[in-house]
Each structure stands twice: as C-alpha cells, then as structure tokens.
Design an enzyme around this catalytic site. Structure first.
Site, mmCIF file in Angstrom:
data_model
loop_
_atom_site.group_PDB
_atom_site.id
_atom_site.type_symbol
_atom_site.label_atom_id
_atom_site.label_comp_id
_atom_site.label_asym_id
_atom_site.label_seq_id
_atom_site.Cartn_x
_atom_site.Cartn_y
_atom_site.Cartn_z
ATOM 1 N N HIS A 474 1.595 -1.736 0.032
ATOM 2 C CA HIS A 474 0.122 0.357 -0.207
ATOM 3 C C HIS A 474 1.051 0.810 -0.252
ATOM 4 O O HIS A 474 0.766 2.189 -0.199
ATOM 5 C CB HIS A 474 -0.812 -0.403 1.370
ATOM 6 N N ASP A 478 -2.288 2.203 -4.897
ATOM 7 C CA ASP A 478 -3.953 2.598 -3.969
ATOM 8 C C ASP A 478 -4.706 1.759 -4.049
ATOM 9 O O ASP A 478 -4.189 0.753 -5.048
ATOM 10 C CB ASP A 478 -3.924 4.009 -4.618
#
Length: 503
Positions: A474, A478
């Site tokens: 992450h 995204d």
C-alpha cells in the site's frame, strides 16, 4: 622460509584478534590446511597454510591483536609436509601404504554457488573416507539459501579425507575433502578423517571456547554467555554477537523477560516422543524473507472472483490440438500469466518497486511462478513473460517446475522477478491472502475452481468459480489501482478474446 600473514579482512576492517591456533611449532602442515582463526568485529576468518612444510614459529599468539598483512607465523618448506593430511603419516605407522607414491592428491573444492551467495551448508555426504569413487560421481550435496548444489568427484580414486563434515558451513572456493587419484587406498582411517575442526555449529555437548575478544567484551558488559547467540565458527561468540546481545538486553522491556522462553514447558513423557530437526538453510531464508516482508511493506489484500467458464471451454476445445502442435499441455497458468501481463500494463505501479525514496517502474514483466517443493517454496522467474506466447509460457512453466522439484534451479533463475503468481488451488485452497515476495509490490493468489450457484441475467446457474486475491504494497499501490488490476484480470479470464484484442 615462508611467511604466514594476516589476509584482507573486509571493507573497513583493519585489525583482528588471534582466536585459536590449530597447530603448534614443529607440526607438519599441508597446503591450505587451517593454521589459525582470526576474529574481527563482524566475522571469523580462517587462515590456511600457503605451502606444505613444518610450522617453525608462531609470531602472533592467541589473544594478540594484529593488523592486515601482519606476520602471524613462519613455515619451513621441505619433506616434512605433503599434499595429503599430516595424519596420513600416523596412519602409515599402523597400516602399510599400498601403491607407494603412485597416487596423487586431489582437492575437492566448493563450486561457485551463484550470484551474491558466498557460503553453503554441507547437507549430505554420499561417500565416506576410504570409499572408491569414479570421476563425476556425486560426493556430497551442499545447501544454500535457495538451492541445493551437488559436488562431483574431480577425478577417479579414493576419498582419503573429509574436511567439512555434514552440517558444516563452507565458503565458495573452500576445501571440502581430499582424494587420492588412481587406485591408492585411503590415506587415513575413518576415525582420523578430520584434520581440522569442521566449520559450522558444534554438536550437542561439545565444549566450544569463545575468542578472547568476545570473552573480554562479555566480562566488560557483565553479560552471561547464555545470553549471547554465537554466529562464529562452531557457534563461537564474536564481539559483534556480544554487542547485539547487550543492545537487545537494553531495548527489551523488563516484563518481557518472563516471555523469553521459546517454548511452553514440556513433560518428560512428551519430550521423549518429540523429534527435533534443524531447519534447512532454505527454510530459514523463507522464514526470514516472509517476516521481513511483513515488517517492511504495508501489505493489504483485495479480493474478487472469476467465472472460469470461458477459459475452461477454450482449453477443452483446443488442448489436444495445442499439445499436438507445441508438445506441451495447455493449462490455466498461461491464461493467468497473460491476463496479469495485460493488467500490469494498465496499472504499472503493481509491477514497480520502492528503492529508498524512489519508485522504480519496470517496463517489462519478469513473472515469478511460486512452486512448492519437498525442500520448501521457491519462485522461479519467467523473464519477459509479456513478450511470450501461450505455448512459450506453458513450456517455460513446465521446465521451471520440473527443475524446481528436482532441486536443479540456479540462483539466476530465481532472481529479478517483478510480479508473482501463487496457485494455492492445486492444494485445495478456497481462499487465502498471499504474502509479498520482496521487493515486489504485488502477488496474485489463485485458488481452487468450485461450482457455485450464480445469478446470470436474473437466473440462477451453476458456474465454475475461483476466488482471486491480490496482495499489494500500500506504500506504492493505492486501493483504486489494486482493485482496477484485479478487475482487469477478471475481465480477461471471463472473456479471453480480450487478450487478443488488447482490451
């Protein structure tokens, strides 16, 4: 007279402590036989004899601090030394030596282990001292962090000495054993096969003496030997080990001391029924890399499901013709590889990696295909998979898979991957969250195909469904990008014609 000097100790290391002398003045030594052991702040260095002869005198004693290229000892060359181990002379007093000097000593060395791999563990000896061997016959097997390496006999003859025992840690280019070429018998009986202390962890109950530098550091820090994990030869503690133990003791909260025990109490009856097996180097590496992935990356997983009807129909229709033309079976992995390559072009961050404060985007796809082996999980890499046809991908997967199961993969074949596919479905997994393969930023988890009732155009129909899982970093990917990637894979698999149209 030949001088024995301190070798190069490594970058930024200028001095070492003489930890142990394996020989004393007057002893005969063979070429490359270990004379002494030096201990630096970071590593333990063994010093071999540059020539065969007799150790005349020792200049630097145990406990002395010496600099790079400092004089350690002197060796007088002559008939006292021989190419075989000195203990062969002791054996000659007890057993007549056949064939005279007709045989020639041949060293068995550690082969090149692969890029960035400097050491290995001797896992198995297939021969013992005194055994006759043929040229290229397997003598032993070495185990590195990722692959097993077989060591063949460099010549036909007799195995006269084993220097590195099973469990020993050896460096690339180090000596494993000594052979006598021809029909000469073993130079030493089995009970004298080790002329030098084998490198590696000492056996249970073995009395290991730490180097003087480490003992001094423990005394100054007031820390017990039990609190120090030795990483040196035979499990000896080094100064760096002591420093690490001191740092750990300072950083650990006091209440945690009671939780330091690695295992719950075990009764005597249960203990007698347990089996303790040392982790292989491959398993240790897998454990370390998986834990590093959890500690480093911000791992998140997104899920979707795919209707495999069209893929299964296409495969059923063309699998016989495909195998007849290309000589390889048509499986589902080529469909998934193609679908992932297609999706990576649209969402390039899933095919990228973080390097410091930079993001490195890969304009190519080196696809890692996770494969389970008896030794553990390995990930051979199919290079430029995005440029390959279905047949080329299937051939590469079949060849890499076989080499993985046989333990024949080289280090180069498992490096450089940019994305990974893991198929837990072959073991019956219905749903799982795969863990990243650092430094990659994405891994796709496949699962078993299972018939389930699905609503299709307002009607309930039975369809072959598979859950897909994408684990991603992450920090660089995204949620929108991860979901988009998985949707594109789903679309390509549910309508394989999209791959042909580049849609």
């Amino acid at each position: 007279m030949t001088e024995v000097r301190v070798p190069t100790l490594g970058e930024s290391v200028t001095e070492a402590t003489v930890a142990t002398w394996f020989k004393k003045p007057g002893d005969t030594v063979a070429v490359d036989e270990m004379l002494c052991e030096l201990e630096t702040d970071k590593v333990t260095v063994e010093v071999p004899s540059p020539v065969a002869g007799t150790l005349s005198d020792i200049v630097a004693n145990e406990g002395d601090t010496v600099g790079v290229d400092a004089l350690l000892a002197n060796i007088s060359e002559g008939d006292a030394g021989s190419d075989t181990a000195p203990k062969a002379k002791e054996a000659a007093a007890e057993a007549p030596k056949a064939s005279g000097g007709a045989s020639e000593s041949v060293d068995v060395m550690v082969p090149t282990l692969g890029e960035s791999v400097s050491e290995a563990t001797v896992s198995t000896w297939f021969k013992k001292v005194g055994d006759s061997v043929q040229q290229d016959e397997m003598l032993c097997e070495l185990e590195t962090d990722k692959v097993s390496v077989e060591v063949p006999a460099p010549a036909s003859g007799t195995l006269t000495e084993i220097i590195a025992a099973e469990g020993s840690t050896v460096e690339a280019g180090g000596k494993l054993a000594v052979m006598s070429s021809g029909d000469a018998p073993a130079a030493a009986p089995a009970d004298t096969q080790y002329s030098t202390p084998p490198a590696g962890n000492g056996g249970a109950g073995k009395d290991i003496k730490d180097g003087p530098a480490a003992e001094k550091a423990m005394a100054e820090a007031g820390i017990s030997r039990d609190a120090v994990t030795g990483t040196g030869k035979d499990g000896r503690a080094t100064k760096a080990d002591v420093a690490a133990a001191v740092a750990a003791a300072k950083s650990a909260p006091a209440p945690a001391a009671a939780a330091a025990a690695p295992r719950a109490p075990v009764s005597a009856d249960d203990a007698s029924r347990e089996e303790r097996v040392k982790m292989t180097r491959l398993r240790q590496t897998i454990a370390r890399r998986l834990k590093d992935a959890q500690n480093t990356a911000a791992i998140l997983t997104t899920y979707n499901e795919v209707d495999m009807t069209e893929c299964m129909a296409l495969r059923k229709e063309y699998k016989d013709l495909f195998e007849k033309k290309h000589g390889v079976r048509l499986g589902f992995m080529s469909f998934f590889t193609k679908a992932c390559c297609h999706a990576l072009k649209e969402v390039p961050e899933v095919n990228a990696e973080i390097d410091g404060t930079d993001i490195v985007y890969k304009n190519f796809v080196h696809m890692g295909i996770a494969a389970g082996t008896p030794q553990g999980l390995v990930v051979p890499v199919i290079r430029d998979a995005d440029q390959m046809s279905f047949a080329e991908i299937e051939k590469a997967i079949a060849e890499k898979g076989k080499r993985a199961r046989d333990g024949k993969l080289s280090m180069a074949e498992m490096q450089g991957g940019t994305f990974t596919i893991s198929n837990g479905g072959v073991y019956g997994s219905l749903m799982s969250s795969p863990i990243l393969n650092p430094p990659q930023s994405g891994i796709l988890g496949m699962h078993k195909i299972q018939d389930r009732p699905m609503v299709i155009n307002g009607e309930i129909k039975i369809r072959p469904m598979m859950y897909l899982a994408l684990s991603y970093d992450h920090r660089i990917v995204d949620g929108k990008g991860a979901v988009t990637f998985l949707v594109r894979v789903k679309e390509a698999l549910e309508d394989p014609r999209r791959l042909l149209m580049d849609l």
